[in-house]
Design an enzyme around this catalytic site. Structure first.
Site, PDB file in Angstrom:
ATOM      1  N   THR A  30      27.990  20.709  94.306  1.00  0.00           N
ATOM      2  CA  THR A  30      28.823  21.878  94.025  1.00  0.00           C
ATOM      3  C   THR A  30      28.123  22.769  93.009  1.00  0.00           C
ATOM      4  O   THR A  30      27.711  22.295  91.949  1.00  0.00           O
ATOM      5  CB  THR A  30      30.196  21.442  93.501  1.00  0.00           C
ATOM      6  OG1 THR A  30      30.901  20.794  94.556  1.00  0.00           O
ATOM      7  CG2 THR A  30      31.013  22.626  93.020  1.00  0.00           C
ATOM      8  N   HIS A 182      34.173  13.649 102.809  1.00  0.00           N
ATOM      9  CA  HIS A 182      34.114  13.405 101.365  1.00  0.00           C
ATOM     10  C   HIS A 182      35.198  12.389 101.012  1.00  0.00           C
ATOM     11  O   HIS A 182      36.368  12.719 100.853  1.00  0.00           O
ATOM     12  CB  HIS A 182      34.335  14.707 100.603  1.00  0.00           C
ATOM     13  CG  HIS A 182      33.937  14.658  99.164  1.00  0.00           C
ATOM     14  ND1 HIS A 182      33.820  13.479  98.458  1.00  0.00           N
ATOM     15  CD2 HIS A 182      33.610  15.636  98.282  1.00  0.00           C
ATOM     16  CE1 HIS A 182      33.462  13.741  97.212  1.00  0.00           C
ATOM     17  NE2 HIS A 182      33.321  15.053  97.088  1.00  0.00           N
ATOM     18  N   ASN A 185      34.822  10.149  94.635  1.00  0.00           N
ATOM     19  CA  ASN A 185      35.065  10.894  93.395  1.00  0.00           C
ATOM     20  C   ASN A 185      36.514  11.296  93.144  1.00  0.00           C
ATOM     21  O   ASN A 185      36.796  12.310  92.509  1.00  0.00           O
ATOM     22  CB  ASN A 185      34.176  12.140  93.348  1.00  0.00           C
ATOM     23  CG  ASN A 185      32.710  11.784  93.353  1.00  0.00           C
ATOM     24  OD1 ASN A 185      32.343  10.645  93.077  1.00  0.00           O
ATOM     25  ND2 ASN A 185      31.865  12.751  93.671  1.00  0.00           N
ATOM     26  N   TYR A 187      38.902  12.337  95.133  1.00  0.00           N
ATOM     27  CA  TYR A 187      39.547  13.377  95.932  1.00  0.00           C
ATOM     28  C   TYR A 187      40.447  12.724  96.989  1.00  0.00           C
ATOM     29  O   TYR A 187      40.695  11.527  96.932  1.00  0.00           O
ATOM     30  CB  TYR A 187      38.485  14.312  96.510  1.00  0.00           C
ATOM     31  CG  TYR A 187      37.741  15.062  95.419  1.00  0.00           C
ATOM     32  CD1 TYR A 187      38.414  15.980  94.608  1.00  0.00           C
ATOM     33  CD2 TYR A 187      36.397  14.826  95.159  1.00  0.00           C
ATOM     34  CE1 TYR A 187      37.751  16.647  93.571  1.00  0.00           C
ATOM     35  CE2 TYR A 187      35.731  15.486  94.132  1.00  0.00           C
ATOM     36  CZ  TYR A 187      36.419  16.383  93.342  1.00  0.00           C
ATOM     37  OH  TYR A 187      35.777  17.033  92.320  1.00  0.00           O
ATOM     38  N   ASN A 242      38.115  11.695  88.177  1.00  0.00           N
ATOM     39  CA  ASN A 242      39.438  12.145  88.631  1.00  0.00           C
ATOM     40  C   ASN A 242      40.479  11.036  88.589  1.00  0.00           C
ATOM     41  O   ASN A 242      41.415  11.000  89.395  1.00  0.00           O
ATOM     42  CB  ASN A 242      39.362  12.772  90.027  1.00  0.00           C
ATOM     43  CG  ASN A 242      38.762  14.173  89.995  1.00  0.00           C
ATOM     44  OD1 ASN A 242      39.028  14.943  89.074  1.00  0.00           O
ATOM     45  ND2 ASN A 242      37.952  14.496  90.977  1.00  0.00           N
TER      46      ASN A 242
END
Length: 384
Positions: A30, A182, A185, A187, A242
């Site tokens: 990102t 994805h 992490n 998400y 996260n």
């Protein structure tokens, strides 16, 4: 030329129908440069084209599958015709340079913010598997730098699976060679997998099989569009980013189950991140991640897919792991940021001597194209 030590990393490898010229892969990174409307621009095109000249495989930065209130402003999307057309320019450029590119498709889940412009545009709440707020996080582009909010538990997760499938349709139209789910992490997919963020009591939560269902069904949706040999998944079993992370025994059992079942689907590869301190935040005075050797814990479970790894590898260590059969390729991140010719440097024995400028890593809220380029497309190539 390349040393014998590095040579295994420069060997070709077959990934489904794709003959990759080397095993020096570019990880999803990102960079906050799709200014101003979540549509890839000419600076993004230049960035990917530079790296396509030598990379065996490129995974895009996380591509949002619907407008979401991300902590990462100016992240590109894949829900509109304008975005599809913009990505098509990039995939064409990558192919012209002899490389391949997968879209990493991304839903943030509970770590969106309702006040972000994208979330307002979506017209839906911030969704998660359960109404549990993630700790940490700062939305620095919003007044007051708010943190995460309590999400709305999604009544019917198939609504979100529909978004993944449509994103895959759009990715195929945009000329991508495949898609990477994805699942890392903290998400959305990871949120369903993790028992600390998923407290559902229906068929989408509780047991490991129920928590794994969302990610497995997402993979099935992607396979429906691209075929099984053009689909991969990224996982981060050790990461606490996260606000996820289970006890180590539960972590190994959960991810072991998911990998085993996903492998039965015949997908092309797993990109399994190693444990790193960088992805292990301290929350309420404790490290949130789950330190363990992810290559040793999960690599032996894949019978059909390629097992790739990510996070903190040096080229020498990666080449040794390929030689020893521990992994079949390695994704590099920060090395690709400051060395647009990374694989070519390794091939020609050139030093990796471009220091990375961390002040421009994720960018600011750039007003000009010149500012967008700084620390993005202005790193020099070596002299050959």
């Amino acid at each position: 030329m390349a040393s014998a030590e590095i040579a295994p990393l420069l060997s070709s490898v077959q990934l489904g129908p794709l003959a990759l010229r080397n095993r020096v892969f570019m990880s999803a990174l990102t960079r906050n440069r799709s200014v101003p409307t979540n549509v890839p621009n000419d600076v993004n095109l230049e960035y990917y084209q530079q790296r396509a000249k030598s990379a065996g495989l490129i995974i895009t930065e996380g591509v949002l599958i619907t407008p979401q209130g991300s902590e990462w402003p100016h992240a590109p999307g894949l829900w509109s015709k304008e975005q599809v057309s913009a990505w098509k320019k990039i995939t064409d450029a990558v192919h012209k340079e002899g490389s391949f590119i997968f879209a990493q498709i991304w839903h943030l889940g509970r770590v969106s913010h309702p006040d972000a412009p994208e979330q307002k545009l979506a017209g839906v709440p911030v969704y998660g598997p359960s109404a549990i707020t993630a700790r940490g996080g700062k939305f620095r582009f919003l007044p007051g730098h708010p943190g995460y909010v309590t999400p709305t538990a999604i009544d019917d997760p198939t609504v979100l699976l529909d978004l993944f499938e449509q994103a895959a349709v759009n990715a195929k139209e945009a000329g991508f060679d495949g898609v990477e789910l994805h699942g890392a992490n903290g998400y959305l997919v990871h949120q369903f997998l993790d028992s600390t963020s998923n407290l559902r009591t229906d068929s989408w939560g509780g047991s490991i099989a129920n928590r794994a269902k969302f990610g497995l069904l997402a993979l099935e949706r992607l396979i429906k569009v691209f075929g099984k040999d053009r689909v991969g998944v990224k996982l981060s079993p050790g990461a606490g980013y996260n606000d996820v992370g289970m006890p180590v025994e539960e972590t190994i059992e959960t991810f072991g189950y998911f990998i085993t079942e996903a492998d039965k689907l015949g997908i092309a590869y797993f990109d399994v991140m190693r444990y790193t301190d960088m992805m292990n935040p301290t929350i309420d005075g404790k490290k949130r991640g789950v330190p363990h050797d992810t290559v040793a814990a999960y690599g032996h479970l894949t019978k059909n897919a390629k097992f790739f790894s990510n996070a903190g590898w040096s080229p020498e260590e990666a080449a040794s792991a390929v030689k020893d059969g521990k992994v079949e390729g390695v994704f590099f991140g920060t090395l690709w940021i400051s060395h647009p010719d990374l694989a070519k440097r390794l091939e020609h024995g050139k030093p990796l001597d471009n220091p990375i400028d961390f002040t421009t890593l994720y960018g600011k809220y750039y007003a000009s194209e010149e500012a967008q380029k700084k620390g993005y497309v202005d790193y020099p190539e070596a002299q050959y």
